[in-house]
Scaffold this active site. Sequence first.
Site, PDB file in Angstrom:
ATOM      1  N   SER A   1       0.830  -1.208   0.000  1.00 12.36           N
ATOM      2  CA  SER A   1       0.000   0.000   0.000  1.00 12.36           C
ATOM      3  C   SER A   1       0.856   1.247   0.000  1.00 12.36           C
ATOM      4  O   SER A   1       1.954   1.271   0.586  1.00 12.36           O
ATOM      5  CB  SER A   1      -0.905  -0.001   1.238  1.00 12.36           C
ATOM      6  OG  SER A   1      -1.535   1.261   1.413  1.00 12.36           O
TER       7      SER A   1
ATOM      8  N   TYR B   1      -2.463  -0.081   9.967  1.00  9.03           N
ATOM      9  CA  TYR B   1      -2.609  -0.673   8.636  1.00  9.03           C
ATOM     10  C   TYR B   1      -1.316  -0.527   7.850  1.00  9.03           C
ATOM     11  O   TYR B   1      -0.803  -1.488   7.263  1.00  9.03           O
ATOM     12  CB  TYR B   1      -3.766   0.001   7.896  1.00  9.03           C
ATOM     13  CG  TYR B   1      -3.846  -0.365   6.429  1.00  9.03           C
ATOM     14  CD1 TYR B   1      -4.189  -1.653   6.035  1.00  9.03           C
ATOM     15  CD2 TYR B   1      -3.564   0.572   5.441  1.00  9.03           C
ATOM     16  CE1 TYR B   1      -4.249  -1.995   4.682  1.00  9.03           C
ATOM     17  CE2 TYR B   1      -3.625   0.244   4.095  1.00  9.03           C
ATOM     18  CZ  TYR B   1      -3.968  -1.043   3.722  1.00  9.03           C
ATOM     19  OH  TYR B   1      -4.021  -1.384   2.402  1.00  9.03           O
TER      20      TYR B   1
END
Length: 337
Positions: free
Chosen positions: A132, A157
Amino acid sequence: MRVLVTGAAGFIGFHVSRHLLARGDTVLGIDSLNDYYDVTLKHARLAELDKDAANSDGRFTFKQVDFSDHVALDGALDGEHFDRIVHLGAQAGVRYSIENPRAYLQANLAGHLNLIEIGRHRRVEHMVYASSSSVYGGNDTLPFRVEDRVDQPLSLYAATKKADELMSETYAHLYRLPQSGLRFFTVYGPWGRPDMAMWLFTKAIFEGRPINVFGEGRMRRDFTYIDDIVVGVVACLDNPPIDDGMTKAGGSVSPHRIYNIGNSRSEDLGEMIALIEQACGRSAERLLLPMQPGDVRDTFADIGAIQRDLGFEPRTTIAAGVPRFVSWYRKYHGLSA
């Protein structure tokens, strides 16, 4: 090829699976079908894949399994053969990780380890996995380059995605397992996720509600259309890193690479909202709110590496992509044009 796709009922996994089927590959899809967002949407995606399978000699098989449970995963894959893995399943969402950190520990860390263990023991030819752009965290130098430091994650995350990259590097080094990590930037398009801004804004506008615009509206994102993402993922899958035995100081170069995969444009959030308004035929009431914890103000992908190595060239601007999303949203929800 026979390809194992994790997160096959998810946004990107669904589109990648469709593309692989369309070109003649066989796909084994797995997904836990958790309730992070509306499971009805996930079942609708699977129904589309079932239609594709009916037109492709049954080359799609789906198994519901939580890949973070290694016993359940081993059982589901027992007797199954696959050449390569596209690992797209994960617990997504920066903001959700603030409230539910343990979900990320299980899905993104234990789950990733389970998949690279599968890859190791099955001796798969290549594993492509989702990282990501969130790993860039506090980086304030644009565009984000794969060479930039990524040791200041602003959310759990992001930290789990960086940890996945480190685990993959270890397995590539120890076991020579070829892997490619893709740092996705903001992906959007038909069949997208309901927790993402484009869906939330479109839904609110059609329902006549104000939209919450965080960062006082002064945010920029590298919006990447799903069709471009799929082309990049598949190009990566088809071209594993070569383990040529070359060495550098301290040891051999592992067959593991990291790419940014984005649109290579940093778009103003207000421009994206204006395009949604135009496609919906309605104006939005904007509630300007401060930045949320864990969020970043700007993202911008330097895609030089994936352009050079794989010829990746994103083609869809938000001016073309946003109306396509809104058109799909109308159709999916049965809204009149």
